[in-house]
Write an enzyme that holds these catalytic residues in place. Structure first.
Site, PDB file in Angstrom:
ATOM      1  N   ARG A 298      24.208  64.717  53.097  1.00 42.04           N
ATOM      2  CA  ARG A 298      24.354  63.528  52.927  1.00 42.04           C
ATOM      3  C   ARG A 298      24.289  62.939  51.768  1.00 42.04           C
ATOM      4  NH1 ARG A 298      25.313  62.546  58.146  1.00 42.04           N
ATOM      5  NH2 ARG A 298      23.321  63.608  59.689  1.00 42.04           N
TER       6      ARG A 298
ATOM      7  N   ASP B 154      32.375  59.834  60.423  1.00 43.71           N
ATOM      8  CA  ASP B 154      32.268  58.156  59.670  1.00 43.71           C
ATOM      9  C   ASP B 154      32.128  58.605  58.912  1.00 43.71           C
ATOM     10  OD1 ASP B 154      29.661  58.629  60.839  1.00 43.71           O
ATOM     11  OD2 ASP B 154      29.632  56.511  61.137  1.00 43.71           O
TER      12      ASP B 154
ATOM     13  N   THR C 165      32.165  65.263  64.858  1.00 51.57           N
ATOM     14  CA  THR C 165      31.173  64.215  65.946  1.00 51.57           C
ATOM     15  C   THR C 165      30.980  65.023  66.644  1.00 51.57           C
ATOM     16  OG1 THR C 165      30.637  62.810  66.753  1.00 51.57           O
ATOM     17  CG2 THR C 165      32.887  62.409  66.178  1.00 51.57           C
TER      18      THR C 165
ATOM     19  N   ASP D 172      32.212  60.403  68.691  1.00 51.58           N
ATOM     20  CA  ASP D 172      31.582  58.989  68.656  1.00 51.58           C
ATOM     21  C   ASP D 172      32.243  57.834  67.804  1.00 51.58           C
ATOM     22  OD1 ASP D 172      30.554  59.308  66.106  1.00 51.58           O
ATOM     23  OD2 ASP D 172      28.441  58.008  67.035  1.00 51.58           O
TER      24      ASP D 172
HETATM   25  P1  ATP Z   1      27.267  62.934  60.891  1.00 47.49           P
HETATM   26  O1  ATP Z   1      27.237  61.242  60.571  1.00 47.49           O
HETATM   27  O2  ATP Z   1      28.371  63.496  61.692  1.00 47.49           O
HETATM   28  O3  ATP Z   1      26.454  63.897  60.367  1.00 47.49           O
HETATM   29  P2  ATP Z   1      28.814  61.874  58.462  1.00 47.49           P
HETATM   30  O4  ATP Z   1      29.597  62.381  57.651  1.00 47.49           O
HETATM   31  O5  ATP Z   1      28.963  60.609  59.181  1.00 47.49           O
HETATM   32  O6  ATP Z   1      28.667  63.092  59.709  1.00 47.49           O
HETATM   33  P3  ATP Z   1      27.106  60.713  56.086  1.00 47.49           P
HETATM   34  O7  ATP Z   1      25.615  61.539  55.749  1.00 47.49           O
HETATM   35  O8  ATP Z   1      27.079  59.380  56.789  1.00 47.49           O
HETATM   36  O9  ATP Z   1      27.236  61.836  57.429  1.00 47.49           O
HETATM   37  O10 ATP Z   1      27.532  60.996  55.320  1.00 47.49           O
HETATM   38  C1  ATP Z   1      29.038  62.384  54.550  1.00 47.49           C
HETATM   39  C2  ATP Z   1      28.904  62.155  53.325  1.00 47.49           C
HETATM   40  O11 ATP Z   1      30.084  61.298  53.645  1.00 47.49           O
HETATM   41  C3  ATP Z   1      28.326  61.297  52.292  1.00 47.49           C
HETATM   42  O12 ATP Z   1      27.219  62.372  51.320  1.00 47.49           O
HETATM   43  C4  ATP Z   1      28.388  60.309  51.170  1.00 47.49           C
HETATM   44  O13 ATP Z   1      29.213  60.772  50.143  1.00 47.49           O
HETATM   45  C5  ATP Z   1      29.731  60.085  52.099  1.00 47.49           C
HETATM   46  N1  ATP Z   1      29.504  58.360  52.764  1.00 47.49           N
HETATM   47  C6  ATP Z   1      28.946  58.492  53.854  1.00 47.49           C
HETATM   48  N2  ATP Z   1      29.519  57.139  54.193  1.00 47.49           N
HETATM   49  C7  ATP Z   1      29.863  56.701  53.452  1.00 47.49           C
HETATM   50  C8  ATP Z   1      30.540  55.323  52.911  1.00 47.49           C
HETATM   51  N3  ATP Z   1      29.981  53.918  54.026  1.00 47.49           N
HETATM   52  N4  ATP Z   1      31.790  54.436  52.404  1.00 47.49           N
HETATM   53  C9  ATP Z   1      32.057  55.871  51.334  1.00 47.49           C
HETATM   54  N5  ATP Z   1      30.978  57.292  51.447  1.00 47.49           N
HETATM   55  C10 ATP Z   1      30.491  57.335  52.850  1.00 47.49           C
HETATM   56 MG    MG Z   2      27.852  59.339  60.523  1.00 51.34          MG
END
Ligand code: ATP
Ligand code: MG
Length: 439
Positions: free
Chosen positions: A154, A180, A208, A212
């Site tokens: 993350r 997302d 996901t 969601d």
């Molecule tokens: P999950 O929530 O299902 O575990 P996710 O893809 O939403 O998966 P995040 O940790 O929120 O997990 O995001 C993964 C990567 O995406 C982060 O390391 C970051 O680089 C990028 N990222 C997250 N949120 C944003 C955003 N709002 N805008 C741009 N890049 C983002």
């Molecule tokens: Mg997420």
């Protein structure tokens, strides 16, 4: 209101390369395996919705059909593809990686496929992660393991640094498997690519475990996840039935959407209460959880509560911390309920044996079941077809039993959750016999 324009997928340019899939599917002009550019899948699913729009057929919002095109944008002989997995673990990640590599190698003849390690962080050169060469033999049996062989992470990353590395490595296509946040990140990377006038495609396979993400149909790994959660509910039922005044709490994933809680509870009818983020409940009062629970235990000897992690957040003080990606840390509803139920049963002088189950990480880390494996494979193939034909800034999904290409901004604009007025929640109420309103 959704319009046709919202559903237009961006492309990098005209498709001028003959698809090597001709070897498998034939080369006739009218070959039905190839997807035609006019093949669209309806967004609306009822005649009422369609007629209410009052627009001609060709202006109805429709999804672009996923699948192989007869002519493609990238020449397989010179194409290099990067793959990255980001965010939390989910069953099926390795199936998606494996199917991407096999489809690219075996069918398209793309030999150069690399994996970035530990999410977007692994693309940024300064973080010092090597890329992994992904070959059919490297990915041969990875689907038998849970997790992701590429690792994940993350935390925000600079799109400019990411594009610098893609350029340095001569990457033509970046395939992102993530949630997302990852899709928002992919869109930003796509914007940076466009601003530099580069022809690098970016295509996502949405991940996901909570199911969601909107507009993509059911997400991969979801059915494996709720089946695993259902095992814990069954175990909780066995435990509480053996105890005096047994109350089981099973906490499952579901930050903003209670799909896992609902489906897991429906899978074996062992739950007495299902608590999800979308439906508020009170603790106190005649219709509050505490009274209903005490009554259920008095009548039946025991009760099982299936608790989505994001349920009841209005009942506890907000946790103002965020994780590395800026997602809010949830308050500990399970700990709060355990305390409140303990105090309440003591006040009533009613015997209580509490059993708490938190199968979260056990659920996230299992390999995909057979049905999810098939689904992962087909989503991955659809993503490869889209990417090779020059589609970009899009994710794959499945609507009305068809695989579809969906623009990223369309899926990141909202979220998918359980409707308190919908038939899924009604099924849960019917199966648990919990009242429609617990307030
Ligand atoms: P999950 O929530 O299902 O575990 P996710 O893809 O939403 O998966 P995040 O940790 O929120 O997990 O995001 C993964 C990567 O995406 C982060 O390391 C970051 O680089 C990028 N990222 C997250 N949120 C944003 C955003 N709002 N805008 C741009 N890049 C983002
Ligand atoms: Mg997420």
């Amino acid at each position: 209101m959704v319009t046709l324009a919202d559903l237009q997928v961006r492309t990098l340019g005209a498709c001028t390369v003959k698809s090597p899939l001709a070897m498998y599917v034939g080369d006739r002009e009218t070959n039905e395996y190839y997807v035609g550019e006019t093949d669209r899948i309806l967004y609306d699913d009822t005649i009422e919705l369609i007629t209410a729009r009052g627009v001609p057929l060709d202006e109805l919002p429709t999804f672009e059909a996923g699948g192989p095109r007869q002519s493609i944008f990238f020449d397989p002989a010179t194409t290099k593809v990067g793959v990255v997995t980001c965010g939390g673990l989910c069953p099926g990640l390795n199936d998606v990686i494996r199917a991407i590599v096999l489809e690219l190698h075996t069918h398209y003849g793309v030999r150069d496929v690399v994996g970035f390690q530990h999410g977007y962080a692994g693309i940024v050169e300064a973080n010092g992660h090597d890329v992994v060469q992904l070959t059919p033999s490297y990915v041969a049996r990875i689907n038998e393991r849970g997790g992701t062989i590429l690792g994940s992470s993350r935390g925000a990353q600079d799109p400019s640094a990411i594009v610098d590395r893609l350029v340095e490595l001569d990457i033509d296509i970046l395939l992102v498997i993530g949630g997302d946040g990852s899709m928002r990140g992919a869109h930003n990377i796509g914007r940076e690519i466009a601003s530099r006038g580069l022809s690098i495609g970016i295509v996502g396979v949405p991940k996901t475990i909570d199911n969601d993400i909107p507009h993509i149909g059911q997400s991969f790994g979801f059915s494996t996840a709720f089946a695993k959660a259902a095992e814990s509910i069954k175990a909780a039922r066995v435990e509480v039935e053996a105890a005096v005044g047994g109350v089981g709490i099973v906490k499952v994933m579901g930050r903003h959407a209670g799909f896992i809680a609902c489906y897991a509870a429906l899978a074996n009818h062992d739950a007495d209460f299902v608590l999800i983020p979308e439906v508020e409940f009170a603790l106190d009062g005649e219709n509050g959880l505490l009274s209903l629970l005490a009554r259920r235990v008095a009548e039946r000897g025991s009760a099982v509560i299936v608790l989505a992690e994001g349920a009841g957040q209005d009942l506890i003080p907000a946790d103002d911390r965020t994780d590395a990606s800026g997602n809010a840390v949830l308050g500990d509803i399970a700990g709060f309920l355990r305390d409140e139920i303990g105090k309440d049963f003591a006040n009533r002088s009613q015997p209580l044996t509490m059993r708490y189950f938190n199968p979260g990480y056990a659920i996230r880390s299992v390999p995909a079941d057979a049905s999810d494996s098939v689904y992962c494979t087909r989503l991955a193939q659809t993503a490869v077809h889209a990417a090779m034909s020059g589609r970009t800034d899009m994710v794959v999904g499945r609507r009305r039993h068809r695989f579809v290409n969906v623009p990223i901004p369309f899926v990141t604009a909202g979220s998918h959750s359980v409707s308190a007025d919908g038939d899924l929640w009604l099924s849960v109420l019917e199966s648990t016999a919990q009242p429609f309103s617990m307030r």
